[in-house]
Design a protein around this motif. Structure first.
Motif, PDB file in Angstrom:
ATOM      1  N   LYS A 180       0.876  -1.090  -0.067  1.00  0.00           N
ATOM      2  CA  LYS A 180       0.022  -0.114   0.051  1.00  0.00           C
ATOM      3  C   LYS A 180       0.754   1.293  -0.020  1.00  0.00           C
ATOM      4  O   LYS A 180       0.414   2.279  -0.240  1.00  0.00           O
ATOM      5  CB  LYS A 180      -0.901   0.084   1.179  1.00  0.00           C
ATOM      6  N   GLU A 231       1.838   3.215  -3.563  1.00  0.00           N
ATOM      7  CA  GLU A 231       0.846   3.852  -4.391  1.00  0.00           C
ATOM      8  C   GLU A 231       1.468   5.257  -4.799  1.00  0.00           C
ATOM      9  O   GLU A 231       2.050   5.817  -3.820  1.00  0.00           O
ATOM     10  CB  GLU A 231      -0.582   3.872  -3.787  1.00  0.00           C
ATOM     11  N   LEU A 241      -9.241   5.742  -5.817  1.00  0.00           N
ATOM     12  CA  LEU A 241      -7.778   5.544  -5.932  1.00  0.00           C
ATOM     13  C   LEU A 241      -7.190   5.503  -7.270  1.00  0.00           C
ATOM     14  O   LEU A 241      -6.274   5.975  -7.436  1.00  0.00           O
ATOM     15  CB  LEU A 241      -7.533   4.284  -5.145  1.00  0.00           C
ATOM     16  N   ASP A 242      -7.906   4.436  -8.043  1.00  0.00           N
ATOM     17  CA  ASP A 242      -7.237   4.489  -9.513  1.00  0.00           C
ATOM     18  C   ASP A 242      -7.359   5.535 -10.303  1.00  0.00           C
ATOM     19  O   ASP A 242      -6.455   5.932 -11.098  1.00  0.00           O
ATOM     20  CB  ASP A 242      -8.020   3.101 -10.313  1.00  0.00           C
ATOM     21  N   LEU A 259      -4.634   7.629   1.349  1.00  0.00           N
ATOM     22  CA  LEU A 259      -5.169   6.193   0.785  1.00  0.00           C
ATOM     23  C   LEU A 259      -6.480   5.653   1.192  1.00  0.00           C
ATOM     24  O   LEU A 259      -7.239   5.192   0.379  1.00  0.00           O
ATOM     25  CB  LEU A 259      -3.770   5.198   1.029  1.00  0.00           C
ATOM     26  N   ILE A 298      -4.828   8.264  -9.327  1.00  0.00           N
ATOM     27  CA  ILE A 298      -3.692   7.925  -9.971  1.00  0.00           C
ATOM     28  C   ILE A 298      -3.444   8.357 -11.252  1.00  0.00           C
ATOM     29  O   ILE A 298      -2.594   8.591 -12.113  1.00  0.00           O
ATOM     30  CB  ILE A 298      -3.069   6.478  -9.544  1.00  0.00           C
TER      31      ILE A 298
END
Length: 423
Positions: free
Chosen positions: A192, A195, A289-290, A280, A293
């Motif tokens: 984790k 990331e 999250l995806d 996070l 990013i």
């Protein structure tokens, strides 16, 4: 008809003979540990036949390293890596042995050399020459029977006694590369923390954590060595041996000694890891999250592509960046252009939110593209190229945008009042 064999076949045959004879010699006294890989210099790893300790104990049994050779005549020389023979301090490794076999059938002879024997009787090859840094053992010297094994029992007893006297910590350090093929556990970190969330330490959490763990590992080994000296003093019945251990222990406590330990706790790093963990958790909670990013990757690409097209940017040029995002962090509009009126622009590098609600956010900021701003993941360059400048700026300004975007996620459309609208 000639009975000679090609050189490669002779080498294979001699290697097999040397290992087979050495194994037969050693197995009467030691356990021979299997190797998962073939490591030069470690033909055999041996352990004394004791059952009261295991390799998983805090103070595991001492291991030995045996290199096996076979030479067929006096013209064959042997070369041994110096790091197998001696420590950095210049002391011989008591756990290293060389077994050299000569002759065939009824004329078989075994020669045993300790690391101390090698250091006292042979020299290292000088720098600049082939095999530089290795000990050279001429075959002629080995054939004169100076190191001949006259009594296997007595030779094995000497090997066992040498292992028994080896310092446990130094033995572990020396043997570790030969008995382990895994990467150091210090490099491990929970996935984790890898990331790309773009906070101050985002790119450096694994690196900073690894540095702390390396320091802790090094100090742990020093403390273990100090513990060994104290145990020697407590258990010794010989005052001279106890005093030598006391002297070794005291040498570790000097101003420059290894037990002058520093500090491991880093409050700033702890705060940054907590910040990272908070981001996070929140992004995962709202299934962003995806997208977060991907927004970083897309932002870097959009900025760098726009800066690299069109007319060159001068040092006085100011760029105005504008974009609009929806509540799934998709870019719905994007603009990047030169501006002449600096007084009408947001402060350089400061993101200005034009409008925001639970559905969208619109923001802008200005920056000077020709002035390079280095990101955490970049390596500083004295005179960066335009491409390096553009790429680093794209990373820095995208991270700046994401700070503002996360604040929007945290305070606006993910707030309790607007959560239903978002859903």
């Amino acid at each position: 008809m000639s009975t000679s064999h090609p050189a490669w076949l002779k080498r294979m045959q001699n290697g097999s003979i040397g290992e087979a004879r050495a194994r037969a010699f050693l197995i009467d006294r030691f356990w021979i540990l299997e190797r998962s890989v073939d490591i030069e210099g470690a033909d055999f790893i041996i352990q004394r036949r004791i059952t009261t300790h295991s390799l998983f104990d805090l103070r595991p049994p001492r291991l030995g390293l045996v290199q096996a050779k076979f030479i067929q005549d006096e013209k064959t020389d042997i070369y041994i890596h110096s790091e197998y023979v001696k420590e950095k301090t210049g002391e011989p490794h008591p756990e290293f042995f060389l077994l050299v076999s000569t002759g065939y059938e009824d004329r078989c002879v075994m020669h045993l050399l300790s690391a101390e024997d090698i250091m006292q009787n042979f020299a290292m090859v000088e720098p600049g020459l082939e095999n530089a840094g290795k000990y050279k053992l001429p075959g002629k010297t080995l054939f004169n029977n100076k190191f001949k094994v006259a009594s296997p029992r007595l030779s094995l007893e000497r090997m066992e006694a040498s292992l028994n006297l080896a310092d446990i910590v130094k033995n572990h350090r020396f043997m570790f590369p030969f008995v382990s093929t895994e990467a150091p556990k210090e490099a491990a970190i929970a996935p984790k923390y890898s990331e790309k969330i773009d906070n101050a330490y985002a790119s450096n959490i694994p690196k900073t954590f690894f540095t702390i763990k390396k320091d802790a590992r090094r100090w742990l080994e020093d403390v273990e060595e100090a513990k060994g000296y104290l145990e020697d003093i407590v258990t010794s019945i010989d005052p001279l041996i106890a005093l030598k251990a006391a002297k070794d222990f005291d040498s570790m406590l000097t101003v420059d000694g290894r037990l002058s330990l520093g500090r491991l706790y880093d409050k700033e790093f702890e705060d940054e890891v907590n910040e990272y963990s908070h981001k996070l958790a929140l992004l995962k909670q709202h299934n962003l999250l995806d997208n977060y990013i991907l927004l970083r990757e897309k932002g870097e690409k959009l900025i760098s592509e726009h800066l690299c097209t069109g007319e060159p940017w001068n040092k006085q040029d100011v760029c105005l960046f504008e974009c609009k995002l929806d509540n799934m962090l998709n870019v719905t509009s994007f603009g990047l252009r030169k501006e002449q009126e600096k007084h009408s622009l947001p402060n350089n590098g400061t993101v200005q939110v034009i409008a925001s609600d639970a559905e969208t956010i619109e923001l802008c900021f200005s920056f000077v593209p020709a002035v390079c701003r280095w990101s955490f993941s970049d390596t500083y360059q004295e005179n960066p190229t335009w491409e390096q400048t553009v790429l680093s700026n794209a990373r820095v300004w995208t991270a700046t945008i994401l700070f503002t975007v996360f604040s929007w996620i945290e305070q606006d459309f993910c707030s309790a009042e607007k959560l239903d609208v978002y859903r």
